[in-house]
Motif scaffolding. Sequence first.
Motif, PDB file in Angstrom:
ATOM      1  N   ALA A 136       1.061  -1.512  -0.196  1.00  0.00           N
ATOM      2  CA  ALA A 136      -0.102   0.171  -0.348  1.00  0.00           C
ATOM      3  C   ALA A 136       0.667   1.535   0.149  1.00  0.00           C
ATOM      4  O   ALA A 136       0.513   1.758  -1.067  1.00  0.00           O
ATOM      5  CB  ALA A 136      -0.958  -0.439   1.539  1.00  0.00           C
TER       6      ALA A 136
ATOM      7  N   GLY B 281       0.686   4.082  -2.822  1.00  0.00           N
ATOM      8  CA  GLY B 281       0.724   5.325  -2.565  1.00  0.00           C
ATOM      9  C   GLY B 281       1.380   6.906  -2.019  1.00  0.00           C
ATOM     10  O   GLY B 281       1.312   7.629  -3.412  1.00  0.00           O
ATOM     11  N   TYR B 282       2.896   6.014  -2.502  1.00  0.00           N
ATOM     12  CA  TYR B 282       4.018   7.315  -1.822  1.00  0.00           C
ATOM     13  C   TYR B 282       4.675   6.972  -3.670  1.00  0.00           C
ATOM     14  O   TYR B 282       5.037   8.421  -3.775  1.00  0.00           O
ATOM     15  CB  TYR B 282       4.792   6.839  -0.844  1.00  0.00           C
ATOM     16  CG  TYR B 282       4.298   7.175   0.578  1.00  0.00           C
ATOM     17  CD1 TYR B 282       4.420   8.373   0.400  1.00  0.00           C
ATOM     18  CD2 TYR B 282       3.777   6.257   0.985  1.00  0.00           C
ATOM     19  CE1 TYR B 282       4.211   8.476   1.785  1.00  0.00           C
ATOM     20  CE2 TYR B 282       3.319   6.241   2.578  1.00  0.00           C
ATOM     21  CZ  TYR B 282       3.694   7.778   2.726  1.00  0.00           C
ATOM     22  OH  TYR B 282       3.576   7.838   3.650  1.00  0.00           O
TER      23      TYR B 282
ATOM     24  N   SER C 115       5.418  12.509  -6.545  1.00  0.00           N
ATOM     25  CA  SER C 115       4.979  11.211  -6.911  1.00  0.00           C
ATOM     26  C   SER C 115       6.182   9.996  -7.361  1.00  0.00           C
ATOM     27  O   SER C 115       6.207  10.676  -8.401  1.00  0.00           O
ATOM     28  CB  SER C 115       3.977  10.099  -7.315  1.00  0.00           C
ATOM     29  OG  SER C 115       3.906  10.595  -8.821  1.00  0.00           O
TER      30      SER C 115
ATOM     31  N   LEU D 262      -2.189   3.644   0.989  1.00  0.00           N
ATOM     32  CA  LEU D 262      -3.072   4.006  -0.313  1.00  0.00           C
ATOM     33  C   LEU D 262      -3.154   5.497  -0.651  1.00  0.00           C
ATOM     34  O   LEU D 262      -2.404   6.090  -1.639  1.00  0.00           O
ATOM     35  CB  LEU D 262      -3.975   3.145  -1.111  1.00  0.00           C
ATOM     36  CG  LEU D 262      -3.948   1.808  -1.027  1.00  0.00           C
ATOM     37  CD1 LEU D 262      -5.287   0.905  -1.176  1.00  0.00           C
ATOM     38  CD2 LEU D 262      -3.644   0.950  -2.417  1.00  0.00           C
ATOM     39  N   VAL D 263      -3.202   6.150   0.569  1.00  0.00           N
ATOM     40  CA  VAL D 263      -3.731   7.238   0.430  1.00  0.00           C
ATOM     41  C   VAL D 263      -2.952   7.715   1.612  1.00  0.00           C
ATOM     42  O   VAL D 263      -3.111   8.175   2.538  1.00  0.00           O
ATOM     43  CB  VAL D 263      -5.174   7.783   0.655  1.00  0.00           C
ATOM     44  CG1 VAL D 263      -5.604   9.653   0.871  1.00  0.00           C
ATOM     45  CG2 VAL D 263      -6.329   6.823  -0.534  1.00  0.00           C
ATOM     46  N   PRO D 264      -1.872   8.797   0.842  1.00  0.00           N
ATOM     47  CA  PRO D 264      -0.328   8.759   2.124  1.00  0.00           C
ATOM     48  C   PRO D 264      -1.407  10.341   2.575  1.00  0.00           C
ATOM     49  O   PRO D 264      -0.971  10.234   4.160  1.00  0.00           O
ATOM     50  CB  PRO D 264       0.334   9.788   1.649  1.00  0.00           C
ATOM     51  CG  PRO D 264       0.645   8.839  -0.200  1.00  0.00           C
ATOM     52  CD  PRO D 264      -0.577   8.283  -0.159  1.00  0.00           C
TER      53      PRO D 264
ATOM     54  N   SER E  55      -1.920   7.964   6.233  1.00  0.00           N
ATOM     55  CA  SER E  55      -1.070   7.921   7.066  1.00  0.00           C
ATOM     56  C   SER E  55      -1.393   7.717   8.548  1.00  0.00           C
ATOM     57  O   SER E  55      -0.911   6.508   9.220  1.00  0.00           O
ATOM     58  CB  SER E  55       0.055   7.848   6.647  1.00  0.00           C
ATOM     59  OG  SER E  55       0.273   8.830   6.734  1.00  0.00           O
TER      60      SER E  55
END
Length: 188
Positions: free
Chosen positions: A46, A50-51, A64, A126-128, A131
């Motif tokens: 993930a 994400g990242y 990214s 997956l969505v930084p 976190s």
Amino acid sequence: MEIISKVKNILLNPKTEWEVISEKNDTHLKILTAYLIPLALIPAIAGFIGYGIFGFSLMGIHTSFANIGIRHALISFISTLGGAYLSAWIIASLADKFESVKNFDKAFSLVAYSYTPMCVAGILLLVPSLSFVATLGGLYGLYLLYLGIAPVMKTPEEKKNTYFIVSLLCVVVVSAIVSVVLGALIVS
């Protein structure tokens, strides 16, 4: 399917599940391969997605890079497995000082199952920007460790709190040092 059942039980019925775990005599290698590695892959993959693919915003600039994603995945995976072994070693080493069973396999079981919420919450990487919510999984993991220390390590109730606090402090210090060293090695 057994891993899904185990994850569900440790997250939703931890007191009952710790009793079940304490009765088993699984080796640390069995727990590592059948349980911890698959779970450790969740935040690693993930985080890579994400990242590395979706990216993140840093001071208003969206970035990214696959490089960042790969580094994050490596650090996450190695830190999880290394942290589990170090934590288990510390907990097993301290066991006799708290009238507990000095057994590395039991200590590894305790730590590996306590890592469950942190690894499962790792899907949020997956969505930084989410976190920070994954951190809550780590906090629940500490609660699981606290609940499991008595049944798994056969710790007397009056020694449970002290054993947990001393183990936690040692684990936090060692983990912080390992994370810094590992991060420096992988980033450079």
